[in-house]
Design an enzyme around this catalytic site. Structure first.
Site, mmCIF file in Angstrom:
data_model
loop_
_atom_site.group_PDB
_atom_site.id
_atom_site.type_symbol
_atom_site.label_atom_id
_atom_site.label_comp_id
_atom_site.label_asym_id
_atom_site.label_seq_id
_atom_site.Cartn_x
_atom_site.Cartn_y
_atom_site.Cartn_z
ATOM 1 N N HIS A 52 -36.853 11.989 23.404
ATOM 2 C CA HIS A 52 -37.127 13.367 23.002
ATOM 3 C C HIS A 52 -36.292 13.731 21.784
ATOM 4 C CE1 HIS A 52 -33.406 13.948 25.172
ATOM 5 N NE2 HIS A 52 -33.963 13.801 26.368
HETATM 6 P P1 TYD Z 1 -34.185 14.398 30.893
HETATM 7 O O1 TYD Z 1 -34.063 15.279 29.685
HETATM 8 O O2 TYD Z 1 -35.475 13.691 31.082
HETATM 9 O O3 TYD Z 1 -33.029 13.331 30.891
HETATM 10 P P2 TYD Z 1 -32.665 12.251 29.757
HETATM 11 O O4 TYD Z 1 -33.005 12.841 28.444
HETATM 12 O O5 TYD Z 1 -31.219 12.046 29.906
HETATM 13 O O6 TYD Z 1 -33.432 11.029 30.046
HETATM 14 O O7 TYD Z 1 -33.827 15.273 32.151
HETATM 15 C C1 TYD Z 1 -34.201 14.920 33.469
HETATM 16 C C2 TYD Z 1 -34.476 16.199 34.263
HETATM 17 O O8 TYD Z 1 -33.306 17.000 34.357
HETATM 18 C C3 TYD Z 1 -35.547 17.051 33.609
HETATM 19 O O9 TYD Z 1 -36.362 17.563 34.643
HETATM 20 C C4 TYD Z 1 -34.798 18.175 32.979
HETATM 21 C C5 TYD Z 1 -33.550 18.296 33.838
HETATM 22 N N1 TYD Z 1 -32.354 18.737 33.078
HETATM 23 C C6 TYD Z 1 -31.817 19.990 33.317
HETATM 24 O O10 TYD Z 1 -32.313 20.776 34.135
HETATM 25 N N2 TYD Z 1 -30.696 20.365 32.619
HETATM 26 C C7 TYD Z 1 -30.121 19.546 31.714
HETATM 27 O O11 TYD Z 1 -29.085 19.911 31.095
HETATM 28 C C8 TYD Z 1 -30.705 18.255 31.465
HETATM 29 C C9 TYD Z 1 -30.092 17.311 30.458
HETATM 30 C C10 TYD Z 1 -31.812 17.899 32.177
#
Ligand code: TYD
Length: 139
Positions: A52
């Site tokens: 992302h």
């Molecule tokens: P995600 O952004 O997919 O993790 P990464 O980028 O590390 O692979 O996040 C996984 C899940 O957690 C998604 O449903 C969003 C949630 N999340 C939060 O609620 N707060 C946060 O600060 C983060 C980083 C993720």
């Protein structure tokens, strides 16, 4: 190494016979105030995380244990891979770069420092949409 504003950071180690201590202060050791921290563990080499871009959030990622790689690209064909494998180094990620974390060692604990509170709306999770936005911004 500097790339697209993404670059490695090295933090001083305050070690003595008791072990190491690494300090990361907002606006001093990293270029933003820290509003949020989260950490990722229990991943392995089969996992790709991230995938992302963020419109507003800057990050610093530190593998406080183990290692992983971070691929950063700008949507214009430029790409760089950073290896995070030491607890006193990190990578600074500005807004609007596409990032992927992968090649996690089983013992990896990836600490993420963020400049903003969580807001799902500022995450761009579709690569096609990201490319379109980068393209628009370039005009
Ligand atoms: P995600 O952004 O997919 O993790 P990464 O980028 O590390 O692979 O996040 C996984 C899940 O957690 C998604 O449903 C969003 C949630 N999340 C939060 O609620 N707060 C946060 O600060 C983060 C980083 C993720």
């Amino acid at each position: 190494m500097k790339y697209l504003g993404a670059h490695m950071l090295e933090f001083p180690q305050h070690g003595d016979e008791r072990g190491h201590l690494v300090i990361v202060e907002g606006q001093k050791d990293i270029p933003f105030d820290i509003k949020r921290i989260f950490y990722i563990y229990g991943s392995d080499e089969s996992v790709v995380r991230g995938q992302h871009a963020n419109r507003r959030t800057q990050f610093v990622l530190i593998n406080v244990a183990g290692k992983c790689k971070v691929r950063v690209c700008d949507g214009k064909g430029n790409e760089s891979v950073f290896l995070l494998n030491r607890p006193h180094t990190g990578i600074y990620l500005p807004c609007m770069v596409w990032k992927e974390m992968y090649d996690f060692s089983a013992d990896s604990v990836l600490l993420c420092l963020a400049s903003e509170h969580y807001d799902a709306n500022e995450y761009i999770r579709e690569y096609d949409e990201y490319l379109r936005i980068v393209d628009e911004e370039d005009k």
